[in-house]
Motif scaffolding. Sequence first.
Motif, PDB file in Angstrom:
ATOM      1  N   GLU A  20      13.658  38.599   7.753  1.00  0.00           N
ATOM      2  CA  GLU A  20      13.675  37.686   8.903  1.00  0.00           C
ATOM      3  C   GLU A  20      12.364  37.685   9.677  1.00  0.00           C
ATOM      4  OE1 GLU A  20      16.023  41.424  10.058  1.00  0.00           O
ATOM      5  OE2 GLU A  20      15.934  40.086   8.338  1.00  0.00           O
ATOM      6  N   THR A  21      11.480  38.633   9.408  1.00  0.00           N
ATOM      7  CA  THR A  21      10.186  38.665  10.092  1.00  0.00           C
ATOM      8  C   THR A  21       9.102  37.909   9.321  1.00  0.00           C
ATOM      9  OG1 THR A  21       9.462  40.738   9.078  1.00  0.00           O
ATOM     10  CG2 THR A  21      10.742  40.900  11.133  1.00  0.00           C
ATOM     11  N   ILE A  22       9.431  37.438   8.119  1.00  0.00           N
ATOM     12  CA  ILE A  22       8.463  36.683   7.310  1.00  0.00           C
ATOM     13  C   ILE A  22       8.747  35.199   7.520  1.00  0.00           C
ATOM     14  CG2 ILE A  22       7.507  36.280   5.022  1.00  0.00           C
ATOM     15  CD1 ILE A  22       8.668  39.031   4.204  1.00  0.00           C
ATOM     16  N   ASN A  23       7.924  34.534   8.339  1.00  0.00           N
ATOM     17  CA  ASN A  23       8.103  33.117   8.659  1.00  0.00           C
ATOM     18  C   ASN A  23       7.380  32.282   7.614  1.00  0.00           C
ATOM     19  OD1 ASN A  23       8.290  30.578   9.692  1.00  0.00           O
ATOM     20  ND2 ASN A  23       7.181  31.008  11.577  1.00  0.00           N
ATOM     21  N   GLY A  29       6.825  21.804   9.374  1.00  0.00           N
ATOM     22  CA  GLY A  29       7.703  21.778   8.212  1.00  0.00           C
ATOM     23  C   GLY A  29       7.045  22.139   6.895  1.00  0.00           C
ATOM     24  N   ARG A  30       5.706  22.212   6.877  1.00  0.00           N
ATOM     25  CA  ARG A  30       5.014  22.592   5.637  1.00  0.00           C
ATOM     26  C   ARG A  30       5.299  24.057   5.309  1.00  0.00           C
ATOM     27  NH1 ARG A  30      -0.196  23.191   6.218  1.00  0.00           N
ATOM     28  NH2 ARG A  30      -0.022  23.168   8.469  1.00  0.00           N
ATOM     29  N   CYS A  44      -0.607  27.034   0.393  1.00  0.00           N
ATOM     30  CA  CYS A  44       0.713  27.393  -0.110  1.00  0.00           C
ATOM     31  C   CYS A  44       1.497  26.115  -0.396  1.00  0.00           C
ATOM     32  CB  CYS A  44       1.429  28.235   0.944  1.00  0.00           C
ATOM     33  SG  CYS A  44       3.046  28.823   0.450  1.00  0.00           S
ATOM     34  N   THR A  45       2.351  26.176  -1.393  1.00  0.00           N
ATOM     35  CA  THR A  45       3.191  25.037  -1.740  1.00  0.00           C
ATOM     36  C   THR A  45       4.519  25.536  -2.297  1.00  0.00           C
ATOM     37  OG1 THR A  45       3.271  22.944  -2.980  1.00  0.00           O
ATOM     38  CG2 THR A  45       2.217  24.823  -4.070  1.00  0.00           C
ATOM     39  N   ALA A  46       5.525  24.701  -2.244  1.00  0.00           N
ATOM     40  CA  ALA A  46       6.843  25.067  -2.767  1.00  0.00           C
ATOM     41  C   ALA A  46       7.584  23.816  -3.207  1.00  0.00           C
ATOM     42  CB  ALA A  46       7.655  25.802  -1.710  1.00  0.00           C
ATOM     43  N   SER A  47       8.545  24.018  -4.094  1.00  0.00           N
ATOM     44  CA  SER A  47       9.393  22.924  -4.545  1.00  0.00           C
ATOM     45  C   SER A  47      10.706  23.514  -5.056  1.00  0.00           C
ATOM     46  CB  SER A  47       8.698  22.140  -5.671  1.00  0.00           C
ATOM     47  OG  SER A  47       9.482  21.014  -6.047  1.00  0.00           O
ATOM     48  N   GLY A 115      -1.920  16.723   1.312  1.00  0.00           N
ATOM     49  CA  GLY A 115      -1.345  16.576   2.639  1.00  0.00           C
ATOM     50  C   GLY A 115      -1.006  15.136   2.984  1.00  0.00           C
ATOM     51  N   LEU A 116      -1.189  14.223   2.025  1.00  0.00           N
ATOM     52  CA  LEU A 116      -0.806  12.829   2.243  1.00  0.00           C
ATOM     53  C   LEU A 116       0.709  12.706   2.196  1.00  0.00           C
ATOM     54  CD1 LEU A 116      -3.305  10.937  -0.119  1.00  0.00           C
ATOM     55  CD2 LEU A 116      -3.364  11.000   2.380  1.00  0.00           C
TER      56      LEU A 116
END
Length: 162
Positions: A20-23, A29-30, A44-47, A115-116
């Motif tokens: 819970e301490t790792i934001n 929202g990125r 960083c990226t995620a899907s 970032g578009l």
Amino acid sequence: LALKRLSRRISGNDMTTLPETINTIHADGRPRCPLTDGRETLHCTASHDSRFAIAAVSDHPIGIDVEEITPRVLKGQSHYMNEGEIALVKGHPLGEMEASIRVWSAKEALSKATGLHLVETWRKATVKKIGREMSIIKVNGNPHQAIHAIMEEHIFTMVLLP
């Protein structure tokens, strides 16, 4: 979870910091992949889709996407493809569905890397070549590689910018 796992890994496999301490989400929202001490990493990226979640971090702008390979990608081609791309996927050796999912996934990964907004990427980017493992996507006159891999009827795509 993928972002938290990646944050732990880039922090020397830190398994002691409370989750819970790792934001892992920026205020806008990125995704973010901080070190477990809170310091930022560069990019960083995620899907995720119905089966997989993936996260990546890099010194360079990076975007990834994972999509299930299904016919639904054929329904909205006119929304995310231009006329040249539609012509490119028709009769493609990979089949129209597999070629279309590569166009969609390349544009989504590029959107994350640049970032578009995704809709803006649909209009500004053009997939010039579709391949099984690599496609070429152009935005603002610059070509970029979209690297593809398939696993269990899902396509994973990564775009890494210079």
